[in-house]
Design a protein around this motif. Structure first.
Motif, PDB file in Angstrom:
ATOM      1  N   LEU A 132      -6.172   3.978  10.097  1.00 38.19           N
ATOM      2  CA  LEU A 132      -5.151   3.658   9.094  1.00 38.19           C
ATOM      3  C   LEU A 132      -4.349   4.898   8.710  1.00 38.19           C
ATOM      4  O   LEU A 132      -3.134   4.832   8.526  1.00 38.19           O
ATOM      5  N   PHE A 136      -0.424   4.959   9.005  1.00 37.85           N
ATOM      6  CA  PHE A 136       0.434   5.090   7.822  1.00 37.85           C
ATOM      7  C   PHE A 136       1.335   6.321   7.928  1.00 37.85           C
ATOM      8  O   PHE A 136       2.518   6.274   7.604  1.00 37.85           O
ATOM      9  N   PHE A 141       4.821   5.813   5.942  1.00 33.96           N
ATOM     10  CA  PHE A 141       4.407   5.384   4.601  1.00 33.96           C
ATOM     11  C   PHE A 141       4.027   6.617   3.780  1.00 33.96           C
ATOM     12  O   PHE A 141       3.456   7.565   4.312  1.00 33.96           O
ATOM     13  N   LEU A 143       1.437   8.103   1.412  1.00 31.12           N
ATOM     14  CA  LEU A 143       0.078   7.752   1.023  1.00 31.12           C
ATOM     15  C   LEU A 143      -0.021   7.644  -0.491  1.00 31.12           C
ATOM     16  O   LEU A 143       0.440   8.506  -1.218  1.00 31.12           O
ATOM     17  N   SER A 146      -0.447   2.021  -2.846  1.00 25.90           N
ATOM     18  CA  SER A 146      -0.120   0.868  -2.003  1.00 25.90           C
ATOM     19  C   SER A 146      -0.824   0.952  -0.650  1.00 25.90           C
ATOM     20  O   SER A 146      -1.297  -0.057  -0.132  1.00 25.90           O
ATOM     21  N   THR A 147      -0.923   2.162  -0.081  1.00 21.20           N
ATOM     22  CA  THR A 147      -1.634   2.260   1.200  1.00 21.20           C
ATOM     23  C   THR A 147      -3.123   1.958   0.996  1.00 21.20           C
ATOM     24  O   THR A 147      -3.750   1.341   1.863  1.00 21.20           O
ATOM     25  N   ILE A 223      -6.938   7.521   3.162  1.00 22.52           N
ATOM     26  CA  ILE A 223      -5.593   6.978   2.979  1.00 22.52           C
ATOM     27  C   ILE A 223      -5.081   7.111   1.544  1.00 22.52           C
ATOM     28  O   ILE A 223      -4.072   6.511   1.199  1.00 22.52           O
TER      29      ILE A 223
ATOM     30  N   CYS B  26      -2.049  -4.025  10.534  1.00 23.31           N
ATOM     31  CA  CYS B  26      -2.824  -2.984   9.854  1.00 23.31           C
ATOM     32  C   CYS B  26      -4.246  -2.837  10.380  1.00 23.31           C
ATOM     33  O   CYS B  26      -5.067  -2.167   9.773  1.00 23.31           O
TER      34      CYS B  26
END
Lengths: 273, 300
Positions: A132, A136, A141, A143, A146-147, A223, B26
Protein backbone atom coordinates in the motif's frame (compact mmCIF):
# COMPACT_ATOMS: atom_id res chain seq x y z
CA UNK A 1 -13.06 -39.13 31.76
CA UNK A 2 -11.92 -40.09 35.22
CA UNK A 3 -12.26 -37.74 38.21
CA UNK A 4 -8.52 -37.42 38.57
CA UNK A 5 -7.77 -36.47 35.00
CA UNK A 6 -10.70 -34.06 35.20
CA UNK A 7 -9.07 -32.35 38.16
CA UNK A 8 -5.73 -32.16 36.34
CA UNK A 9 -7.51 -30.52 33.42
CA UNK A 10 -9.19 -28.00 35.73
CA UNK A 11 -5.84 -27.12 37.27
CA UNK A 12 -4.43 -26.68 33.79
CA UNK A 13 -7.36 -24.42 32.88
CA UNK A 14 -6.59 -22.21 35.86
CA UNK A 15 -2.95 -21.93 34.78
CA UNK A 16 -4.09 -21.12 31.25
CA UNK A 17 -6.33 -18.28 32.44
CA UNK A 18 -3.52 -17.04 34.66
CA UNK A 19 -1.18 -16.96 31.66
CA UNK A 20 -3.74 -14.94 29.72
CA UNK A 21 -4.56 -12.44 32.44
CA UNK A 22 -1.49 -12.10 34.69
CA UNK A 23 0.50 -9.91 32.26
CA UNK A 24 -2.46 -7.55 31.93
CA UNK A 25 -3.12 -7.56 35.69
CA UNK A 26 0.50 -6.60 36.26
CA UNK A 27 0.06 -3.43 34.20
CA UNK A 28 -3.07 -2.61 36.16
CA UNK A 29 -1.32 -2.93 39.52
CA UNK A 30 1.70 -0.89 38.48
CA UNK A 31 -0.46 1.85 36.99
CA UNK A 32 -1.37 2.78 40.58
CA UNK A 33 2.17 2.58 41.99
CA UNK A 34 3.35 5.88 43.47
CA UNK A 35 7.05 4.99 43.31
CA UNK A 36 8.56 7.40 40.77
CA UNK A 37 12.13 6.10 41.05
CA UNK A 38 11.65 2.37 40.58
CA UNK A 39 8.35 1.63 38.90
CA UNK A 40 8.52 -2.06 39.79
CA UNK A 41 8.86 -1.58 43.56
CA UNK A 42 5.46 -1.01 45.16
CA UNK A 43 5.42 2.09 47.33
CA UNK A 44 1.83 3.17 47.64
CA UNK A 45 -1.38 3.95 45.78
CA UNK A 46 -1.61 6.96 43.50
CA UNK A 47 -3.72 8.25 40.64
CA UNK A 48 -0.97 10.60 39.51
CA UNK A 49 -0.16 8.66 36.33
CA UNK A 50 -3.77 8.92 35.24
CA UNK A 51 -3.94 12.57 36.26
CA UNK A 52 -0.81 13.44 34.29
CA UNK A 53 -2.29 11.96 31.10
CA UNK A 54 -5.21 14.30 31.38
CA UNK A 55 -2.93 17.25 32.12
CA UNK A 56 -4.05 17.58 35.76
CA UNK A 57 -1.63 18.74 38.41
CA UNK A 58 0.54 16.00 39.90
CA UNK A 59 3.63 15.82 42.06
CA UNK A 60 5.59 14.31 39.14
CA UNK A 61 8.48 16.20 37.60
CA UNK A 62 8.87 16.80 33.87
CA UNK A 63 11.50 14.09 33.38
CA UNK A 64 9.26 11.39 34.79
CA UNK A 65 6.57 11.65 32.15
CA UNK A 66 6.35 11.22 28.40
CA UNK A 67 3.26 13.23 27.73
CA UNK A 68 4.43 16.74 28.31
CA UNK A 69 1.38 18.14 26.70
CA UNK A 70 -1.79 16.17 26.40
CA UNK A 71 -2.24 17.60 22.91
CA UNK A 72 -0.17 14.99 21.07
CA UNK A 73 -1.88 12.17 22.92
CA UNK A 74 -5.34 13.60 22.34
CA UNK A 75 -4.54 14.13 18.66
CA UNK A 76 -3.54 10.46 18.41
CA UNK A 77 -6.78 9.41 20.12
CA UNK A 78 -8.76 11.64 17.79
CA UNK A 79 -7.01 10.23 14.69
CA UNK A 80 -7.65 6.68 15.86
CA UNK A 81 -11.32 7.41 16.50
CA UNK A 82 -11.83 9.06 13.10
CA UNK A 83 -10.06 6.23 11.27
CA UNK A 84 -11.87 3.48 13.18
CA UNK A 85 -15.29 5.07 12.66
CA UNK A 86 -14.80 5.74 8.95
CA UNK A 87 -13.08 2.44 8.20
CA UNK A 88 -15.59 0.31 10.12
CA UNK A 89 -18.58 2.09 8.54
CA UNK A 90 -17.24 1.80 5.00
CA UNK A 91 -16.05 -1.78 5.37
CA UNK A 92 -19.34 -2.84 6.98
CA UNK A 93 -21.23 -1.49 3.97
CA UNK A 94 -18.84 -3.08 1.48
CA UNK A 95 -18.53 -6.39 3.33
CA UNK A 96 -22.30 -6.72 3.81
CA UNK A 97 -23.03 -5.95 0.16
CA UNK A 98 -20.45 -8.53 -0.89
CA UNK A 99 -21.89 -11.16 1.45
CA UNK A 100 -25.40 -10.57 0.06
CA UNK A 101 -24.12 -10.73 -3.51
CA UNK A 102 -22.28 -14.00 -3.00
CA UNK A 103 -24.91 -15.69 -0.81
CA UNK A 104 -27.94 -14.95 -2.96
CA UNK A 105 -26.54 -15.34 -6.46
CA UNK A 106 -24.78 -17.99 -8.46
CA UNK A 107 -22.29 -16.90 -11.07
CA UNK A 108 -19.11 -18.07 -12.67
CA UNK A 109 -16.62 -15.93 -10.75
CA UNK A 110 -18.10 -16.74 -7.34
CA UNK A 111 -15.21 -18.97 -6.26
CA UNK A 112 -12.71 -16.34 -7.42
CA UNK A 113 -14.38 -13.72 -5.24
CA UNK A 114 -14.49 -16.09 -2.25
CA UNK A 115 -10.79 -16.83 -2.60
CA UNK A 116 -9.88 -13.19 -3.16
CA UNK A 117 -11.74 -12.17 0.00
CA UNK A 118 -9.75 -14.60 2.15
CA UNK A 119 -6.40 -13.21 0.96
CA UNK A 120 -6.33 -9.84 2.78
CA UNK A 121 -7.03 -11.64 6.07
CA UNK A 122 -4.23 -14.17 5.75
CA UNK A 123 -1.73 -11.84 4.10
CA UNK A 124 1.09 -10.89 6.51
CA UNK A 125 0.42 -7.31 7.69
CA UNK A 126 3.82 -6.09 6.67
CA UNK A 127 3.39 -7.21 3.07
CA UNK A 128 0.06 -5.43 2.72
CA UNK A 129 1.51 -2.38 4.50
CA UNK A 130 4.44 -1.90 2.16
CA UNK A 131 2.43 -2.77 -0.97
CA UNK A 132 0.00 0.00 0.00
CA UNK A 133 2.87 2.38 0.77
CA UNK A 134 4.46 1.87 -2.65
CA UNK A 135 1.03 2.21 -4.28
CA UNK A 136 -0.03 5.37 -2.45
CA UNK A 137 3.31 7.11 -2.95
CA UNK A 138 3.45 6.05 -6.60
CA UNK A 139 -0.12 7.19 -7.26
CA UNK A 140 0.65 10.57 -5.71
CA UNK A 141 -1.59 10.25 -2.64
CA UNK A 142 -0.58 12.32 0.35
CA UNK A 143 -0.15 9.93 3.27
CA UNK A 144 -2.62 10.77 6.01
CA UNK A 145 -5.89 9.76 7.60
CA UNK A 146 -7.55 9.01 4.25
CA UNK A 147 -4.83 6.58 3.18
CA UNK A 148 -5.11 4.83 6.56
CA UNK A 149 -8.90 4.52 6.15
CA UNK A 150 -8.52 3.04 2.65
CA UNK A 151 -5.82 0.65 3.84
CA UNK A 152 -7.93 -0.55 6.75
CA UNK A 153 -10.97 -1.08 4.51
CA UNK A 154 -8.95 -3.48 2.35
CA UNK A 155 -8.72 -6.09 5.09
CA UNK A 156 -11.69 -5.12 7.30
CA UNK A 157 -14.20 -5.69 4.47
CA UNK A 158 -13.13 -9.34 4.43
CA UNK A 159 -13.79 -9.75 8.17
CA UNK A 160 -17.25 -8.21 7.85
CA UNK A 161 -17.90 -10.38 4.79
CA UNK A 162 -17.04 -13.58 6.71
CA UNK A 163 -19.25 -12.70 9.69
CA UNK A 164 -22.26 -11.58 7.66
CA UNK A 165 -21.90 -14.60 5.34
CA UNK A 166 -22.03 -16.92 8.34
CA UNK A 167 -25.26 -15.24 9.40
CA UNK A 168 -26.74 -15.49 5.88
CA UNK A 169 -25.79 -19.16 5.62
CA UNK A 170 -27.76 -19.98 8.77
CA UNK A 171 -30.86 -18.18 7.50
CA UNK A 172 -33.47 -19.71 5.27
CA UNK A 173 -34.75 -17.87 2.23
CA UNK A 174 -38.44 -18.68 2.79
CA UNK A 175 -39.26 -15.35 4.41
CA UNK A 176 -37.61 -13.46 1.57
CA UNK A 177 -39.57 -15.51 -0.97
CA UNK A 178 -42.80 -14.93 0.94
CA UNK A 179 -42.11 -11.22 0.96
CA UNK A 180 -41.51 -11.23 -2.78
CA UNK A 181 -44.66 -13.32 -3.35
CA UNK A 182 -46.67 -10.81 -1.38
CA UNK A 183 -45.57 -8.14 -3.82
CA UNK A 184 -42.73 -6.43 -1.99
CA UNK A 185 -40.00 -5.05 -4.20
CA UNK A 186 -36.36 -6.15 -3.75
CA UNK A 187 -35.51 -3.03 -1.74
CA UNK A 188 -38.50 -3.41 0.59
CA UNK A 189 -37.74 -7.10 1.05
CA UNK A 190 -34.16 -6.27 1.89
CA UNK A 191 -35.03 -3.51 4.34
CA UNK A 192 -37.98 -5.20 6.05
CA UNK A 193 -37.01 -8.89 5.91
CA UNK A 194 -33.35 -9.55 5.16
CA UNK A 195 -31.69 -6.71 7.04
CA UNK A 196 -33.44 -7.28 10.40
CA UNK A 197 -32.42 -10.92 10.24
CA UNK A 198 -28.76 -10.34 9.43
CA UNK A 199 -28.50 -7.31 11.73
CA UNK A 200 -26.68 -9.16 14.55
CA UNK A 201 -24.08 -10.27 12.02
CA UNK A 202 -23.76 -6.77 10.57
CA UNK A 203 -23.47 -5.20 14.03
CA UNK A 204 -20.97 -7.84 15.13
CA UNK A 205 -18.94 -7.33 11.97
CA UNK A 206 -18.97 -3.56 12.46
CA UNK A 207 -17.80 -3.88 16.09
CA UNK A 208 -15.03 -6.29 15.16
CA UNK A 209 -13.94 -4.00 12.31
CA UNK A 210 -13.95 -1.06 14.71
CA UNK A 211 -11.74 -2.85 17.25
CA UNK A 212 -9.31 -4.20 14.67
CA UNK A 213 -9.01 -0.78 13.04
CA UNK A 214 -8.46 0.90 16.40
CA UNK A 215 -5.72 -1.60 17.23
CA UNK A 216 -3.96 -1.86 13.89
CA UNK A 217 -0.30 -0.97 14.15
CA UNK A 218 1.65 -2.55 11.29
CA UNK A 219 -0.34 -1.46 8.24
CA UNK A 220 -0.96 1.97 9.74
CA UNK A 221 2.77 2.27 10.50
CA UNK A 222 3.61 2.26 6.81
CA UNK A 223 0.75 4.34 5.41
CA UNK A 224 0.36 7.03 8.08
CA UNK A 225 1.75 10.48 7.36
CA UNK A 226 3.82 12.51 9.80
CA UNK A 227 0.77 14.36 11.11
CA UNK A 228 -1.63 11.41 11.28
CA UNK A 229 -0.16 9.37 14.15
CA UNK A 230 -2.75 7.02 15.61
CA UNK A 231 -2.86 5.81 19.20
CA UNK A 232 -1.06 2.46 18.64
CA UNK A 233 1.66 4.30 16.68
CA UNK A 234 1.94 6.84 19.47
CA UNK A 235 2.35 4.11 22.08
CA UNK A 236 4.84 2.25 19.89
CA UNK A 237 6.89 5.45 19.62
CA UNK A 238 6.80 5.88 23.40
CA UNK A 239 7.93 2.30 24.02
CA UNK A 240 10.82 2.66 21.60
CA UNK A 241 12.04 5.64 23.65
CA UNK A 242 12.02 3.66 26.90
CA UNK A 243 9.52 2.77 29.56
CA UNK A 244 8.08 5.34 31.93
CA UNK A 245 5.31 4.45 34.39
CA UNK A 246 2.84 6.71 32.62
CA UNK A 247 2.50 4.09 29.90
CA UNK A 248 0.77 1.80 32.43
CA UNK A 249 -2.06 4.25 32.90
CA UNK A 250 -2.47 4.84 29.14
CA UNK A 251 -2.47 1.07 28.60
CA UNK A 252 -5.15 0.49 31.20
CA UNK A 253 -7.44 3.21 29.81
CA UNK A 254 -7.09 1.70 26.35
CA UNK A 255 -7.69 -1.83 27.67
CA UNK A 256 -10.80 -0.80 29.56
CA UNK A 257 -12.17 0.82 26.42
CA UNK A 258 -11.51 -2.17 24.13
CA UNK A 259 -12.83 -4.63 26.74
CA UNK A 260 -16.05 -2.65 27.07
CA UNK A 261 -16.53 -2.61 23.28
CA UNK A 262 -15.65 -6.31 22.98
CA UNK A 263 -17.81 -7.35 25.92
CA UNK A 264 -20.74 -5.42 24.45
CA UNK A 265 -20.25 -7.20 21.14
CA UNK A 266 -20.00 -10.66 22.70
CA UNK A 267 -22.97 -9.96 24.96
CA UNK A 268 -25.13 -8.76 22.05
CA UNK A 269 -24.25 -11.89 20.13
CA UNK A 270 -25.05 -14.27 22.96
CA UNK A 271 -28.34 -12.48 23.67
CA UNK A 272 -29.56 -12.60 20.09
CA UNK A 273 -28.78 -16.25 19.46
CA UNK B 1 -38.60 -13.64 -17.02
CA UNK B 2 -35.81 -11.94 -18.92
CA UNK B 3 -36.41 -8.68 -17.08
CA UNK B 4 -36.36 -10.55 -13.76
CA UNK B 5 -33.04 -12.19 -14.64
CA UNK B 6 -31.81 -8.82 -15.85
CA UNK B 7 -32.72 -7.08 -12.62
CA UNK B 8 -31.06 -9.84 -10.59
CA UNK B 9 -27.96 -9.37 -12.68
CA UNK B 10 -28.06 -5.63 -12.14
CA UNK B 11 -28.44 -6.14 -8.39
CA UNK B 12 -25.48 -8.53 -8.29
CA UNK B 13 -23.35 -6.01 -10.18
CA UNK B 14 -24.37 -3.27 -7.77
CA UNK B 15 -23.57 -5.43 -4.74
CA UNK B 16 -20.15 -6.47 -5.99
CA UNK B 17 -18.94 -3.21 -7.54
CA UNK B 18 -17.65 -1.65 -4.28
CA UNK B 19 -15.61 -4.70 -3.27
CA UNK B 20 -14.29 -5.18 -6.80
CA UNK B 21 -13.11 -1.58 -6.93
CA UNK B 22 -11.61 -1.72 -3.44
CA UNK B 23 -9.75 -5.01 -3.79
CA UNK B 24 -8.87 -4.37 -7.42
CA UNK B 25 -7.29 -0.94 -6.99
CA UNK B 26 -6.11 -1.10 -3.39
CA UNK B 27 -5.11 -4.74 -3.06
CA UNK B 28 -4.30 -6.48 -6.35
CA UNK B 29 -2.74 -3.44 -8.06
CA UNK B 30 -0.48 -2.61 -5.05
CA UNK B 31 0.65 -6.25 -4.84
CA UNK B 32 1.38 -6.19 -8.57
CA UNK B 33 3.36 -2.96 -8.26
CA UNK B 34 5.29 -4.44 -5.32
CA UNK B 35 6.19 -7.45 -7.45
CA UNK B 36 7.45 -5.14 -10.22
CA UNK B 37 9.38 -3.02 -7.71
CA UNK B 38 11.23 -6.06 -6.44
CA UNK B 39 12.88 -6.32 -9.87
CA UNK B 40 13.86 -2.65 -10.21
CA UNK B 41 17.22 -0.98 -9.63
CA UNK B 42 17.49 0.87 -6.31
CA UNK B 43 18.19 4.54 -7.01
CA UNK B 44 20.84 6.60 -5.25
CA UNK B 45 18.61 8.76 -3.11
CA UNK B 46 15.92 6.32 -2.10
CA UNK B 47 14.13 6.26 -5.42
CA UNK B 48 14.10 3.59 -8.11
CA UNK B 49 15.40 3.39 -11.62
CA UNK B 50 13.15 1.71 -14.12
CA UNK B 51 15.51 -0.98 -15.29
CA UNK B 52 15.44 -4.71 -14.69
CA UNK B 53 17.59 -5.75 -11.72
CA UNK B 54 17.48 -9.30 -10.35
CA UNK B 55 20.02 -8.67 -7.61
CA UNK B 56 17.49 -7.64 -4.97
CA UNK B 57 16.79 -11.34 -4.72
CA UNK B 58 20.48 -12.06 -5.33
CA UNK B 59 21.39 -10.35 -2.06
CA UNK B 60 19.34 -12.93 -0.21
CA UNK B 61 19.44 -16.01 -2.40
CA UNK B 62 22.61 -15.18 -4.34
CA UNK B 63 24.75 -18.19 -3.54
CA UNK B 64 22.19 -20.87 -4.48
CA UNK B 65 21.35 -18.93 -7.65
CA UNK B 66 25.02 -18.87 -8.65
CA UNK B 67 25.43 -15.15 -8.14
CA UNK B 68 27.74 -14.23 -5.30
CA UNK B 69 28.47 -10.59 -6.03
CA UNK B 70 25.77 -8.93 -3.94
CA UNK B 71 25.13 -11.95 -1.81
CA UNK B 72 25.24 -11.40 1.92
CA UNK B 73 24.78 -14.48 4.10
CA UNK B 74 23.30 -12.35 6.89
CA UNK B 75 19.96 -12.24 5.05
CA UNK B 76 19.72 -16.01 4.70
CA UNK B 77 20.56 -16.25 8.39
CA UNK B 78 17.78 -13.82 9.30
CA UNK B 79 15.31 -15.58 7.02
CA UNK B 80 16.13 -18.95 8.58
CA UNK B 81 15.92 -17.48 12.09
CA UNK B 82 12.48 -16.05 11.28
CA UNK B 83 11.33 -19.45 10.01
CA UNK B 84 12.75 -21.26 13.04
CA UNK B 85 11.26 -18.87 15.60
CA UNK B 86 7.88 -18.93 13.83
CA UNK B 87 8.03 -22.74 14.00
CA UNK B 88 8.80 -22.66 17.73
CA UNK B 89 5.95 -20.18 18.30
CA UNK B 90 3.53 -22.51 16.47
CA UNK B 91 4.69 -25.53 18.49
CA UNK B 92 4.46 -23.75 21.85
CA UNK B 93 1.07 -22.20 21.23
CA UNK B 94 -0.19 -25.59 20.07
CA UNK B 95 1.04 -27.32 23.23
CA UNK B 96 -0.54 -24.60 25.38
CA UNK B 97 -3.86 -24.36 23.52
CA UNK B 98 -4.63 -28.02 22.90
CA UNK B 99 -5.37 -29.10 26.50
CA UNK B 100 -7.02 -25.72 27.15
CA UNK B 101 -9.52 -26.41 24.36
CA UNK B 102 -10.51 -29.69 26.05
CA UNK B 103 -10.83 -27.89 29.36
CA UNK B 104 -13.25 -25.31 27.95
CA UNK B 105 -15.20 -27.95 26.01
CA UNK B 106 -16.03 -29.80 29.24
CA UNK B 107 -18.18 -26.97 30.60
CA UNK B 108 -21.90 -26.89 29.88
CA UNK B 109 -24.46 -24.15 29.29
CA UNK B 110 -23.98 -20.73 30.86
CA UNK B 111 -20.67 -21.60 32.48
CA UNK B 112 -19.23 -22.64 29.13
CA UNK B 113 -20.22 -19.32 27.52
CA UNK B 114 -18.64 -17.53 30.45
CA UNK B 115 -15.34 -19.45 30.29
CA UNK B 116 -15.24 -18.98 26.54
CA UNK B 117 -15.84 -15.28 27.07
CA UNK B 118 -12.94 -15.15 29.56
CA UNK B 119 -10.63 -16.89 27.12
CA UNK B 120 -11.63 -14.69 24.17
CA UNK B 121 -11.54 -11.34 25.97
CA UNK B 122 -7.73 -10.80 26.07
CA UNK B 123 -7.80 -11.29 22.30
CA UNK B 124 -9.44 -7.88 22.07
CA UNK B 125 -6.82 -6.16 24.20
CA UNK B 126 -4.62 -3.88 22.16
CA UNK B 127 -1.74 -5.81 20.62
CA UNK B 128 0.88 -3.20 21.49
CA UNK B 129 -0.25 -3.27 25.13
CA UNK B 130 0.04 -7.06 25.24
CA UNK B 131 3.60 -6.81 23.91
CA UNK B 132 4.34 -4.09 26.44
CA UNK B 133 3.18 -6.36 29.26
CA UNK B 134 6.03 -8.71 28.37
CA UNK B 135 8.54 -5.86 28.33
CA UNK B 136 7.38 -5.17 31.87
CA UNK B 137 7.87 -8.82 32.85
CA UNK B 138 11.15 -9.62 31.10
CA UNK B 139 13.25 -6.47 31.50
CA UNK B 140 16.42 -6.71 33.62
CA UNK B 141 14.55 -4.68 36.26
CA UNK B 142 11.30 -6.39 35.32
CA UNK B 143 8.81 -8.43 37.25
CA UNK B 144 10.35 -11.85 36.64
CA UNK B 145 13.81 -10.80 37.81
CA UNK B 146 12.23 -9.03 40.77
CA UNK B 147 10.46 -12.21 41.85
CA UNK B 148 13.43 -14.49 41.23
CA UNK B 149 15.81 -12.19 43.07
CA UNK B 150 13.62 -11.70 46.10
CA UNK B 151 13.07 -15.47 46.24
CA UNK B 152 16.84 -15.90 46.25
CA UNK B 153 16.90 -18.02 43.10
CA UNK B 154 19.30 -15.68 41.30
CA UNK B 155 21.85 -13.09 42.45
CA UNK B 156 22.08 -10.94 39.35
CA UNK B 157 19.22 -10.15 36.95
CA UNK B 158 18.87 -12.53 34.04
CA UNK B 159 19.15 -11.03 30.58
CA UNK B 160 15.95 -12.31 29.02
CA UNK B 161 14.71 -9.34 27.06
CA UNK B 162 16.49 -8.87 23.72
CA UNK B 163 16.96 -12.62 23.35
CA UNK B 164 15.12 -15.13 21.21
CA UNK B 165 13.32 -16.33 24.33
CA UNK B 166 11.63 -12.99 24.86
CA UNK B 167 10.64 -12.70 21.19
CA UNK B 168 9.10 -16.17 21.31
CA UNK B 169 7.29 -15.40 24.58
CA UNK B 170 5.81 -12.20 23.16
CA UNK B 171 4.73 -13.84 19.91
CA UNK B 172 3.15 -16.81 21.68
CA UNK B 173 1.21 -14.50 23.98
CA UNK B 174 -0.24 -12.34 21.21
CA UNK B 175 -0.95 -15.22 18.81
CA UNK B 176 -2.40 -17.74 21.28
CA UNK B 177 -6.06 -16.98 20.46
CA UNK B 178 -5.46 -17.77 16.78
CA UNK B 179 -4.37 -21.25 17.82
CA UNK B 180 -6.94 -21.76 20.55
CA UNK B 181 -10.09 -20.88 18.60
CA UNK B 182 -9.71 -23.25 15.61
CA UNK B 183 -8.65 -26.10 17.92
CA UNK B 184 -11.57 -25.40 20.22
CA UNK B 185 -13.93 -25.43 17.22
CA UNK B 186 -12.84 -28.96 16.28
CA UNK B 187 -12.75 -30.23 19.89
CA UNK B 188 -16.29 -28.91 20.33
CA UNK B 189 -17.41 -30.96 17.31
CA UNK B 190 -15.74 -34.11 18.63
CA UNK B 191 -18.42 -36.69 19.44
CA UNK B 192 -17.84 -38.06 22.98
CA UNK B 193 -19.58 -41.28 21.88
CA UNK B 194 -16.62 -42.06 19.62
CA UNK B 195 -14.17 -41.68 22.49
CA UNK B 196 -16.45 -43.83 24.65
CA UNK B 197 -16.68 -46.49 21.93
CA UNK B 198 -12.91 -46.57 21.58
CA UNK B 199 -12.51 -47.08 25.34
CA UNK B 200 -15.26 -49.73 25.45
CA UNK B 201 -13.50 -51.63 22.69
CA UNK B 202 -10.44 -51.84 24.93
CA UNK B 203 -8.18 -49.13 23.54
CA UNK B 204 -5.66 -47.66 25.93
CA UNK B 205 -5.91 -43.88 26.56
CA UNK B 206 -2.92 -43.36 24.29
CA UNK B 207 -4.49 -45.45 21.50
CA UNK B 208 -7.76 -43.56 21.85
CA UNK B 209 -5.91 -40.27 21.60
CA UNK B 210 -3.73 -41.36 18.70
CA UNK B 211 -6.44 -43.09 16.65
CA UNK B 212 -9.60 -41.17 17.48
CA UNK B 213 -9.09 -37.80 19.17
CA UNK B 214 -6.05 -36.56 17.27
CA UNK B 215 -7.31 -37.33 13.74
CA UNK B 216 -10.66 -35.69 14.49
CA UNK B 217 -9.09 -32.51 15.89
CA UNK B 218 -6.33 -32.35 13.28
CA UNK B 219 -8.15 -29.84 11.02
CA UNK B 220 -8.23 -27.35 13.91
CA UNK B 221 -4.57 -28.02 14.72
CA UNK B 222 -3.45 -27.49 11.14
CA UNK B 223 -5.66 -24.44 10.58
CA UNK B 224 -4.46 -22.89 13.85
CA UNK B 225 -0.82 -23.63 13.04
CA UNK B 226 -1.15 -21.90 9.68
CA UNK B 227 -2.78 -18.75 11.00
CA UNK B 228 -0.24 -18.53 13.83
CA UNK B 229 2.72 -19.15 11.55
CA UNK B 230 1.86 -16.41 9.04
CA UNK B 231 1.86 -13.42 11.43
CA UNK B 232 4.75 -14.87 13.49
CA UNK B 233 6.95 -15.17 10.41
CA UNK B 234 6.58 -11.59 9.16
CA UNK B 235 6.18 -9.84 12.51
CA UNK B 236 8.32 -6.79 13.18
CA UNK B 237 6.69 -5.16 16.21
CA UNK B 238 7.50 -7.94 18.69
CA UNK B 239 11.14 -8.34 17.62
CA UNK B 240 11.55 -4.54 17.56
CA UNK B 241 10.34 -4.19 21.16
CA UNK B 242 11.38 -7.49 22.72
CA UNK B 243 14.28 -8.52 20.46
CA UNK B 244 16.12 -5.25 19.97
CA UNK B 245 19.01 -5.22 17.52
CA UNK B 246 20.09 -8.72 18.58
CA UNK B 247 17.10 -10.71 17.40
CA UNK B 248 16.22 -9.19 14.05
CA UNK B 249 13.63 -10.98 11.99
CA UNK B 250 12.87 -10.56 8.32
CA UNK B 251 10.08 -8.09 9.18
CA UNK B 252 12.60 -5.76 10.82
CA UNK B 253 14.84 -5.84 7.75
CA UNK B 254 11.88 -4.93 5.53
CA UNK B 255 10.94 -2.08 7.83
CA UNK B 256 14.53 -0.78 7.69
CA UNK B 257 14.58 -0.87 3.90
CA UNK B 258 11.46 1.24 3.74
CA UNK B 259 11.99 3.73 6.51
CA UNK B 260 15.73 3.99 7.18
CA UNK B 261 17.81 2.55 4.33
CA UNK B 262 15.32 3.70 1.71
CA UNK B 263 16.04 0.75 -0.55
CA UNK B 264 12.47 0.02 -1.57
CA UNK B 265 13.20 -2.56 -4.28
CA UNK B 266 15.18 -4.70 -1.83
CA UNK B 267 12.42 -4.36 0.79
CA UNK B 268 9.86 -5.33 -1.84
CA UNK B 269 11.93 -8.40 -2.75
CA UNK B 270 12.04 -9.52 0.90
CA UNK B 271 8.28 -8.97 1.19
CA UNK B 272 7.79 -11.06 -1.96
CA UNK B 273 9.77 -13.87 -0.31
CA UNK B 274 7.48 -13.75 2.75
CA UNK B 275 4.42 -13.62 0.51
CA UNK B 276 5.75 -16.54 -1.53
CA UNK B 277 6.31 -18.67 1.59
CA UNK B 278 2.82 -17.88 2.86
CA UNK B 279 1.17 -18.62 -0.50
CA UNK B 280 2.98 -21.95 -0.80
CA UNK B 281 1.82 -22.93 2.71
CA UNK B 282 -1.74 -21.81 1.91
CA UNK B 283 -1.72 -23.77 -1.33
CA UNK B 284 -0.56 -26.94 0.40
CA UNK B 285 -3.23 -26.39 3.02
CA UNK B 286 -6.03 -25.81 0.52
CA UNK B 287 -5.01 -28.80 -1.61
CA UNK B 288 -4.61 -31.16 1.33
CA UNK B 289 -7.39 -30.07 3.67
CA UNK B 290 -9.96 -28.58 1.33
CA UNK B 291 -11.54 -25.22 0.99
CA UNK B 292 -13.92 -25.10 3.94
CA UNK B 293 -11.14 -25.08 6.50
CA UNK B 294 -9.57 -21.82 5.33
CA UNK B 295 -12.73 -19.83 5.89
CA UNK B 296 -13.30 -21.56 9.22
CA UNK B 297 -9.76 -20.78 10.31
CA UNK B 298 -9.94 -17.17 9.17
CA UNK B 299 -13.29 -16.78 10.85
CA UNK B 300 -11.79 -17.70 14.17
Amino acid sequence: MSRRSGRVLDAYGAVFLLLLYAPIALILVYSFNSNVVNMMAWEGFTLDWYRSIFGLTTRLSESQIYVHSTEALLAAVRHSAIVALCASTLSTAIGTATALGLARHDFRLKRVYQGLLVLPMVMPDIVLGIALLIFFVGAGFKLGLSTIVIGHCVFLSSYVFVIVSARLAGMNTELEEASADLGAGPWTTFRRVTLPQIMPGVAGGALLAFIISLDDLVITYFIAGVDSTTLPLFIYGMLRRGIKPEINAIAILLLVFSFVVAATGLWLRSRRQ
Amino acid sequence: MTTLAGSRRLRLTALLTPVSLLLGTCFLVPLGIMAVYSFLTPGLYGGVEWSFYPYNYGRVLGAPLGDVEDFDPVYVEILLRSLRLAGIVVALSLVISYPAAFWVARFRGQRKSFVLFLVTLPFFASLIIRVYAWMLILRPTGFLNLVLESAGVIDAPLQIIFTEVSVVAGLVYILLPFMFLPIYASVEKLDPALVQASQDLGATPWQTFRRVVLPLTLPGVIGGSLIVFIPAFGNFVVPALLGGAKVMLVGNIIEQQFLAARNWPFGAALAMLILGTVLVLMLIYVLRIGRGGVAAGAQA
